[in-house]
Write an enzyme that holds these catalytic residues in place. Sequence first.
Site, PDB file in Angstrom:
ATOM      1  N   GLU A 190      23.142   2.485  -6.158  1.00 20.64           N
ATOM      2  CA  GLU A 190      22.336   1.277  -6.342  1.00 20.64           C
ATOM      3  C   GLU A 190      23.010   0.055  -5.732  1.00 20.64           C
ATOM      4  OE1 GLU A 190      21.068   0.523 -10.347  1.00 20.64           O
ATOM      5  OE2 GLU A 190      20.925   2.672 -10.807  1.00 20.64           O
ATOM      6  N   ASP A 223      40.519   7.519 -13.052  1.00 21.77           N
ATOM      7  CA  ASP A 223      41.709   8.148 -13.620  1.00 21.77           C
ATOM      8  C   ASP A 223      41.353   9.488 -14.260  1.00 21.77           C
ATOM      9  OD1 ASP A 223      44.592   7.850 -14.514  1.00 21.77           O
ATOM     10  OD2 ASP A 223      43.614   8.067 -16.467  1.00 21.77           O
TER      11      ASP A 223
END
Length: 556
Positions: free
Chosen positions: A268, A209
């Site tokens: 990751e 956002d």
Amino acid sequence: MTFSRSPQGDDHDWWRGAVIYQVYPRSFQDTDGDGIGDLQGVIDKLDYIASLNVDAIWLSPFFTSPMKDFGYDVSDYRGVDPMFGTLEDFDRLVEAAHARGLRVTIDQVLSHSSDQHAWFQESRQSRDNPKADWYVWADPKPDGAPPTNWQAIFGGSAWQWDTRRCQYYLHNFLVEQPDLNFRNSEVVEAILGEVRFWLERGVDGFRLDAVNFCTHGELKDNPPRGDIQEGFIGVRPDNPYGYQRHLYDKTQPENLAFLERLRALLDEYPGTTSVGEVGDDDSLGVMAEYTQGGNRLHMCYSFNLLTDKAAPADLLAPLTEMEARIGDGWPCWALGNHDVTRLASRWGAEGDAARLRLYLAFLLTQRGSICLYQGEELGLTETELTFEQLVDPAGITFWPSYKGRDGCRTPMPWQADAHHGGFSTGTPWLPVPREHLGLAVDQQDADPDSLLNATRAFLAFRRTQPTLVKGEVHYHPLRDDVICLERHHRGERLLVALNFTDEPRELNAPQDARPLDDAPAMVNGAWQAGRLTLPPFGIAIARCPDDHPGQASWHP
């Protein structure tokens, strides 16, 4: 508990060209009768979502919150607000979505928190506590005025006086949404920890956002602007926010370092993704900058196609500019979401199935990923509400010139003859308008010619066309209000023509253009003997040999 990744996890590039269905949980399906949608309701409707042939869902905020901005004011980044259910419900939702081949992306509101968050509660106690510098605090001017002239999107100054510290704190949105200080390394580490929490639970991505608001610049007054260009929420003639050039309060170069840290974290977890929401004076440039190089965000979207401007020239302009600027970045496009007037009403297509199909085809043939907002597949219209029915703080503040965002957030109509359209057995938090009942899912499900079934058919078709999903794009100059473009991918060339008029159109076409045999019925243009004939609001797609890879070769 071991959390699952999506079964298609080997496709780490799944997001490139994906169609993401936005679920606004408050208005999707209520299962406990309190009038507010919940996570169990989303679980119950996953089969419906999967039937649309989309690739992922985006869940608007369900975190613990005082709900001053309906979940975009987070008081606990790791908690599910009780009105939506529990953390266990969320885990079941992810597992159930993955079982249906749907990936799950969630909203992350990183630039600000709720003023009820424990971090802010500690920060405001004094100027020397451990979290004193976790938010953006500043002393007043000598006359007691706010530090700068910055405006809040929801009205008034972006600075709020706090009597405990005798300082102002920054809030780009509501007073109850203080801005975090991303210049503090401890804040960055804490935010990344909150993101990692959801990655460990099997989340496939994040919608970020107001991502360009994470860092502020020098405490200098923004200069005035000579015109007001509608785009991001708040940029309207009735809102002073639009009177400034926002040079210092957002979109600072330092934000790139944070985005690179965030991308490194996502990397990751192979197969995860990010889509940033950008609202800026130069949103297209920010989209390009934030997605280039492979070490920032995966994709961004802006409000450039979320305006009132539906003329083909206005639609083509940002698309061609984006292609000229984005380089190796990747855009995401949307025609509707929870912040703007419903598409059918905004672009004057209420009840006009042909135009709504055209807009759908326009969106789904662009280069980029796609967001579809719940109810767009039904052609839902904007709900007209009285002032007494409003709950959106923006609408309440700017009434009557701006009625806020409630009109696009009313509940999904599932059954035409059921109480409140089958959304809830209780009183909905916003009313289900009578005119939406005729557009309910059960009505359209049974109608082979409905917009819902056209959406399903086109999305199923698009899945079989790698060139539409991942291909390069070349745009032709607008001709007689027909948008013509070419998509190229691995030796294949697709020609797309979209007639934005209520009159037939004829164009030149390559002699070897061939219609796609498996295209859905809404693709209704006729390619014959070097000519293309388009019916009113017609759609045409053809395949041609790619004799000129990497460049346009059609001259319509």
